[in-house]
Scaffold this motif. Structure first.
Motif, PDB file in Angstrom:
ATOM      1  N   ALA A 236      31.949  38.457  50.032  1.00 28.05           N
ATOM      2  CA  ALA A 236      32.731  37.372  50.649  1.00 28.05           C
ATOM      3  C   ALA A 236      32.854  36.164  49.713  1.00 28.05           C
ATOM      4  O   ALA A 236      32.810  35.014  50.133  1.00 28.05           O
ATOM      5  N   LEU A 237      33.024  36.472  48.418  1.00 21.64           N
ATOM      6  CA  LEU A 237      33.118  35.406  47.416  1.00 21.64           C
ATOM      7  C   LEU A 237      34.517  35.333  46.797  1.00 21.64           C
ATOM      8  O   LEU A 237      34.694  34.833  45.689  1.00 21.64           O
ATOM      9  N   GLU A 238      35.518  35.801  47.543  1.00 20.74           N
ATOM     10  CA  GLU A 238      36.904  35.768  47.035  1.00 20.74           C
ATOM     11  C   GLU A 238      37.327  34.356  46.657  1.00 20.74           C
ATOM     12  O   GLU A 238      38.114  34.167  45.738  1.00 20.74           O
ATOM     13  N   TRP A 239      36.808  33.376  47.390  1.00 22.04           N
ATOM     14  CA  TRP A 239      37.174  31.980  47.132  1.00 22.04           C
ATOM     15  C   TRP A 239      36.849  31.558  45.703  1.00 22.04           C
ATOM     16  O   TRP A 239      37.433  30.600  45.196  1.00 22.04           O
ATOM     17  N   ALA A 240      35.936  32.268  45.068  1.00 24.15           N
ATOM     18  CA  ALA A 240      35.553  31.908  43.696  1.00 24.15           C
ATOM     19  C   ALA A 240      36.520  32.495  42.663  1.00 24.15           C
ATOM     20  O   ALA A 240      36.425  32.197  41.473  1.00 24.15           O
ATOM     21  N   ILE A 241      37.447  33.350  43.118  1.00 26.68           N
ATOM     22  CA  ILE A 241      38.374  34.012  42.189  1.00 26.68           C
ATOM     23  C   ILE A 241      39.753  33.391  42.361  1.00 26.68           C
ATOM     24  O   ILE A 241      40.438  33.634  43.363  1.00 26.68           O
ATOM     25  N   GLN A 242      40.153  32.572  41.403  1.00 30.55           N
ATOM     26  CA  GLN A 242      41.405  31.836  41.529  1.00 30.55           C
ATOM     27  C   GLN A 242      42.608  32.756  41.271  1.00 30.55           C
ATOM     28  O   GLN A 242      42.489  33.801  40.642  1.00 30.55           O
ATOM     29  N   LYS A 243      43.760  32.306  41.747  1.00 26.37           N
ATOM     30  CA  LYS A 243      45.023  33.036  41.652  1.00 26.37           C
ATOM     31  C   LYS A 243      45.328  33.507  40.231  1.00 26.37           C
ATOM     32  O   LYS A 243      45.829  34.608  40.026  1.00 26.37           O
ATOM     33  N   ALA A 244      45.009  32.659  39.255  1.00 26.61           N
ATOM     34  CA  ALA A 244      45.349  32.976  37.857  1.00 26.61           C
ATOM     35  C   ALA A 244      44.727  34.282  37.387  1.00 26.61           C
ATOM     36  O   ALA A 244      45.251  34.942  36.493  1.00 26.61           O
ATOM     37  N   ARG A 245      43.603  34.680  38.010  1.00 23.76           N
ATOM     38  CA  ARG A 245      42.915  35.895  37.577  1.00 23.76           C
ATOM     39  C   ARG A 245      43.214  37.088  38.482  1.00 23.76           C
ATOM     40  O   ARG A 245      42.725  38.186  38.245  1.00 23.76           O
ATOM     41  N   ARG A 246      43.968  36.847  39.549  1.00 25.82           N
ATOM     42  CA  ARG A 246      44.284  37.935  40.490  1.00 25.82           C
ATOM     43  C   ARG A 246      45.551  38.673  40.066  1.00 25.82           C
ATOM     44  O   ARG A 246      46.227  38.258  39.131  1.00 25.82           O
ATOM     45  N   ARG A 247      45.888  39.731  40.791  1.00 29.79           N
ATOM     46  CA  ARG A 247      47.090  40.501  40.466  1.00 29.79           C
ATOM     47  C   ARG A 247      48.297  39.579  40.528  1.00 29.79           C
ATOM     48  O   ARG A 247      48.482  38.832  41.484  1.00 29.79           O
ATOM     49  N   GLY A 248      49.096  39.584  39.450  1.00 30.19           N
ATOM     50  CA  GLY A 248      50.275  38.740  39.390  1.00 30.19           C
ATOM     51  C   GLY A 248      49.999  37.358  38.844  1.00 30.19           C
ATOM     52  O   GLY A 248      50.917  36.558  38.675  1.00 30.19           O
ATOM     53  N   GLY A 249      48.727  37.058  38.591  1.00 27.53           N
ATOM     54  CA  GLY A 249      48.366  35.744  38.043  1.00 27.53           C
ATOM     55  C   GLY A 249      48.631  35.649  36.560  1.00 27.53           C
ATOM     56  O   GLY A 249      48.877  36.658  35.895  1.00 27.53           O
ATOM     57  N   GLU A 250      48.569  34.425  36.015  1.00 27.70           N
ATOM     58  CA  GLU A 250      48.885  34.221  34.589  1.00 27.70           C
ATOM     59  C   GLU A 250      47.929  34.977  33.672  1.00 27.70           C
ATOM     60  O   GLU A 250      48.292  35.435  32.608  1.00 27.70           O
ATOM     61  N   ARG A 251      46.664  35.054  34.077  1.00 30.81           N
ATOM     62  CA  ARG A 251      45.680  35.781  33.275  1.00 30.81           C
ATOM     63  C   ARG A 251      44.998  36.813  34.176  1.00 30.81           C
ATOM     64  O   ARG A 251      43.793  36.788  34.375  1.00 30.81           O
TER      65      ARG A 251
END
Lengths: 354, 119
Positions: A236-251
């Motif tokens: 339940a630590l998804e909040w620690a993974i920002q959009k930029a590192r997720r699918r479709g993110g910049e990195r």
């Protein structure tokens, strides 16, 4: 005193776990957490952005977006998507400053050296102590020695001079309270702590109270609630993974275990870490098995009596089908099945200064 | 007053024996947060685990110090487990037993012997 990760640590001071806990919630508690690992990561190029990009290959966290003077929670993941350790990363202008768990610090440093040595210098800091001052009176107490800390916000980091010593201060902690974590030269630590505990508001707090404080705040303990067998999404630590590192993110991706973790971010995991409130008074401690009818659906990973709630509190893993808030399950304590309810965390409102 | 190696005290009160845990035990346990008591009218044998006591540090059992029948339990401890720390030798008694053979108490320690044991 008890042995803990190779250190002799106080479980409690004379006041006792319960009073220490409540004192931290009401006033200010001082914790010696010098056993934790402090590491400086400096890019050979001299640019902090390069250190951030290098560290991003080991954590599913956006560090390039971490501004100077700010700190962020991160996780070292392994190739299976499990968690090697959790840590704090601060941008201190020309380098990153990492605080890692005591029990993992040797393996973390080995991990950093194995993967980042070409681009970064990795320096373990062994001559600095680390203390935490936590609670609603922490700001006034620390500001009486170092006035500048009052202006800091949650997760800010800054350096201050105090009596010939340089303090590296972050406005953060592990109790759900406002407060600070302070790295300072070991030679100055006793003198600094004596000045703080001389204040009426400040009492020293042991490991026992620290555990129930972080549990009430819904914060996980590495080695108990998360480890190499749990993924960030299960934890339940998804909040620690920002959009930029997720699918479709910049990195997108580019960290160990990305295949599994990115998939779980989109589709969920088969089990989940949840808050658990036993309905009676009996604490349900780590290892307590959780049932839905006759079916075993999970287990408790941390549990204690919560002095602020005046009730037992636990956290643990349950099959995702049973992870909705309010679901009533049963925990087996000494052969008896007792009701417990899935609950939102934190169990009480945290008091961070945003 | 008699004492056991498991840090229980026994006080004879008429034809019943009142049982609690010692000051030393309550200090060692730390803040008590949960107490589970036996059912009254239960026959118990020496060494049976009949109560559970949990502190902020750990869970432990309280065993029957002698053979007998539980005749009364102190429900106040269930609602206020902290009483065990406040007044372990008095208000915070755990249960009362009817004991047929009072000579069982002769084998237990007196105060001096108990104090020697915990020193």
């Amino acid at each position: 005193m008890v042995p803990f990760a190779g250190y002799e640590m106080p479980v409690q001071y004379p006041a006792g776990v319960m009073k220490e806990h409540l004192h931290t919630r009401d006033a200010a508690g001082l914790f010696d957490v010098s056993h934790m690992g402090q590491v400086i990561l400096r890019a050979k190029s001299g640019r902090v952005e390069d250190a951030a990009l290098a560290l991003e290959t080991l954590v599913p966290v956006s560090l390039l977006a971490l501004s100077e003077g700010r700190q962020r929670y991160a996780l070292f993941t392994n190739e299976d998507g499990g968690i090697l350790d959790d840590l704090m990363v601060a941008n201190r202008g020309d380098h990153l400053f990492l605080v890692v768990n005591a029990a993992c610090k040797d393996s973390d440093i080995e991990h950093l050296r194995a993967h980042l040595s070409e681009t970064c210098d990795i320096q373990q800091i062994t001559d600095r102590a680390l203390v935490a001052l936590q609670g609603p009176k922490a700001e006034a107490a620390l500001a009486s020695l170092v006035p500048g800390v009052a202006a800091m916000k949650f997760m800010d980091v800054a350096s201050f001079d105090w009596d010939g010593s340089t303090l590296w201060v972050s406005r953060s902690g592990y109790t759900g309270e406002d407060g600070y974590e302070i790295s300072l030269p070991s030679v100055d630590a006793a003198r600094f702590c004596e000045r703080l505990v001389a204040l009426d508001a400040v009492e020293p707090i042991g490991l026992g109270a620290r555990d129930a404080l972080r549990l009430e705040a819904g914060l996980c303990l590495y080695g108990s609630d998360i480890d190499t067998t749990t993924s960030p999404v299960e934890g339940a630590l998804e909040w620690a993974i920002q959009k930029a590192r997720r699918r479709g993110g910049e990195r997108e991706g580019g960290f160990p275990g990305a295949d599994r973790i990115l998939k779980e971010l989109e589709h969920g995991a088969s089990r989940r870490r949840v808050g658990l409130l036993p309905e009676g008074r009996a604490p349900m401690r780590a290892g307590t098995e959780i049932f839905a009818g006759d079916q075993k659906v999970g287990h408790v990973t941390s549990g204690a009596f919560g002095p602020t709630l005046q009730a037992p509190v636990s956290m643990g893993y349950v099959d995702s089908a049973y992870s909705t808030t309010g679901t009533v399950l049963e925990g087996e304590v000494r052969g008896k099945r007792l009701p417990l309810r899935v609950a939102d965390m934190p169990f009480r409102q945290s008091n961070y200064k945003r | 007053m008699k004492y056991t190696e498991d840090h229980e005290w026994l006080r004879v009160d008429g034809d019943v024996v009142v049982v609690g845990i010692t000051e030393h035990a309550s200090t060692q346990l730390g803040d008590v947060v949960f107490v589970e008591l036996p059912e009254p009218e239960t026959q118990v044998a020496t060494g049976d685990e009949i109560c559970v006591i949990e502190s902020v540090k750990a869970a432990s059992d309280i065993v029957a110090p002698v053979d007998g029948e539980i005749v009364e339990v102190n429900d106040a401890l269930v609602d206020n487990p902290g009483l065990v720390n406040e007044d372990p030798m008095g208000e915070a008694w755990f249960f009362k037993m009817k004991v047929e053979d009072m000579s069982q108490l002769d084998a237990l320690m007196d105060e001096d012997a108990y104090n020697d044991m915990i020193d």
